[in-house]
Design a protein around this motif. Structure first.
Motif: not given
Length: 377
Positions: A360-372, A374-377
């Motif tokens: 679950m920690g891994d899933a949140v870190l992957r999601a952080l990479d993803k949403v970050s 997207k925010e910077n795109a």
């Protein structure tokens, strides 16, 4: 509040039971923000509980006390264990969490209650009841019956035993937590519901009168309503979306916030922040922890839900580091992970894959990479 240019000291204290397991994951999240968002902080790990007791004779050894004394924020895991614990009651009391709350005067305990649409299938309440639920319970944390004197257990002349505790509140104790509630409501939907038992308890009569007086004097722009605690418990289950900010005393807040956990799907989902008074430099001591306990029955199995601890990091980012954008990013990442199907056992629908604590920690870190990204795109 601290400015973004200041280096914030965070003491990471996993504690006992599942505490170290979930805190390890929230620490990974803190490290992600330091590495990827330039969050200015230093982390210091410290032990609490049985392990340091066996080495030093103290559940709260001097090194840990020093780490927490120096910290701007404490990321706490959990405390407590089975009744067969090896720690004597006196040693446990000497380093208790209640004692730490009192030492740092952490009088305002904030517990956000937000329903996740992704968890509607596994939540114990109906989806239509949970739709739009987003409120905060503020629990007074350093007074009331948990701290009142006299207290004790005695044997009466006829041989019966009697236990007694004292519920009490002063004007200042009520007003400072009330002020925290009104100020928070001004940043939200402008509604405060004060919970008491003024039809029975004199303490609650004073509580209600002081709430009304402060509201009239300083916060008339905020809507103030009152509920008796039994009705409040019913309303949390019947129509939780009606609430914005709920403020109440120590014992009522303890009970109601666990009741409200059912509006978020699981007790394992709930974060909290315990805040002290603002000092002359504008800083305030804060302790962040998941609402759940040490859960010794599942400790060491790697199946505990770390999201309550991870979401406590979001509160740390918002309230101590004054970085609301980063807090929003983390909360969005948690929702993204849940929407992708990430589930620990306590929030899993029938037939769903159950992730370990680390996964679950891994899933949140992957999601952080993803949403970050997207925010910077």
């Amino acid at each position: 509040m601290s400015t973004q240019s200041n280096m914030i000291k965070v003491a990471v204290v996993g504690g006992e039971g599942i505490g170290p397991e979930v805190t390890t994951q929230s620490r990974r999240v803190l490290e992600w923000f330091a590495a990827n968002r330039g969050v200015p902080m230093t982390l210091r790990d410290a032990e609490y509980g049985l392990i340091p007791y066996l080495k030093t004779g103290k559940v709260l050894p001097e090194d840990t006390a020093e780490a927490m004394d120096e910290a701007d924020a404490i990321l706490w895991g959990a405390t407590g264990g089975p009744e067969t614990t090896e720690v004597p009651a006196a040693a446990r009391k000497a380093g208790s969490l209640l004692g730490l709350r009192s030492k740092y005067d952490l009088y305002a305990n904030l517990r956000p209650i937000a329903a996740s649409p992704s968890l509607s299938a596994s939540a114990p309440l109906k989806a239509e009841v949970l739709d739009g639920v987003d409120f905060v319970i503020i629990r007074e944390l350093t007074s009331g019956i948990y701290f009142g004197e006299p207290r004790g257990i005695e044997t009466l002349h006829d041989g019966q035993r009697r236990g007694f505790n004292t519920e009490q509140y002063t004007t200042n104790q009520i007003r400072r937590v009330a002020r925290a509630a009104f100020e928070l409501a001004r940043t939200r939907r402008g509604k405060v519901c004060s919970v008491d038992k003024a039809n029975v308890l004199e303490t609650s009569v004073v509580w209600r009168e002081e709430m009304i007086a402060l509201h009239k004097e300083e916060f008339s722009d905020v809507e103030l309503t009152h509920l008796y605690v039994d009705n409040a418990a019913m309303q949390i289950v019947r129509e939780p979306r009606q609430f914005d900010v709920m403020v109440t005393g120590n014992i009522f807040g303890d009970i109601l916030s666990d009741c409200a956990a059912m509006a978020s799907g699981s007790l394992g989902m709930l974060p909290s922040a315990s805040l002290g008074p603002v000092d002359r430099y504008g800083r305030r001591k804060a302790l962040y922890e998941p609402v759940h306990g040490s859960a010794p029955d599942i400790a060491g199995k790697g199946i505990a839900n770390p999201l309550g601890s991870i979401l406590s990091v979001a509160m740390l980012l918002r309230l101590t580091l004054n970085r609301p954008e980063d807090a929003d990013l983390l909360e969005q990442a948690v929702q993204t992970a849940l929407a992708s199907g990430a589930r620990t056992a306590d929030i899993a629908e029938a037939g769903a894959k159950k992730l370990s604590t680390v996964e679950m920690g891994d899933a949140v870190l992957r999601a952080l990479d993803k949403v970050s990204a997207k925010e910077n795109a």
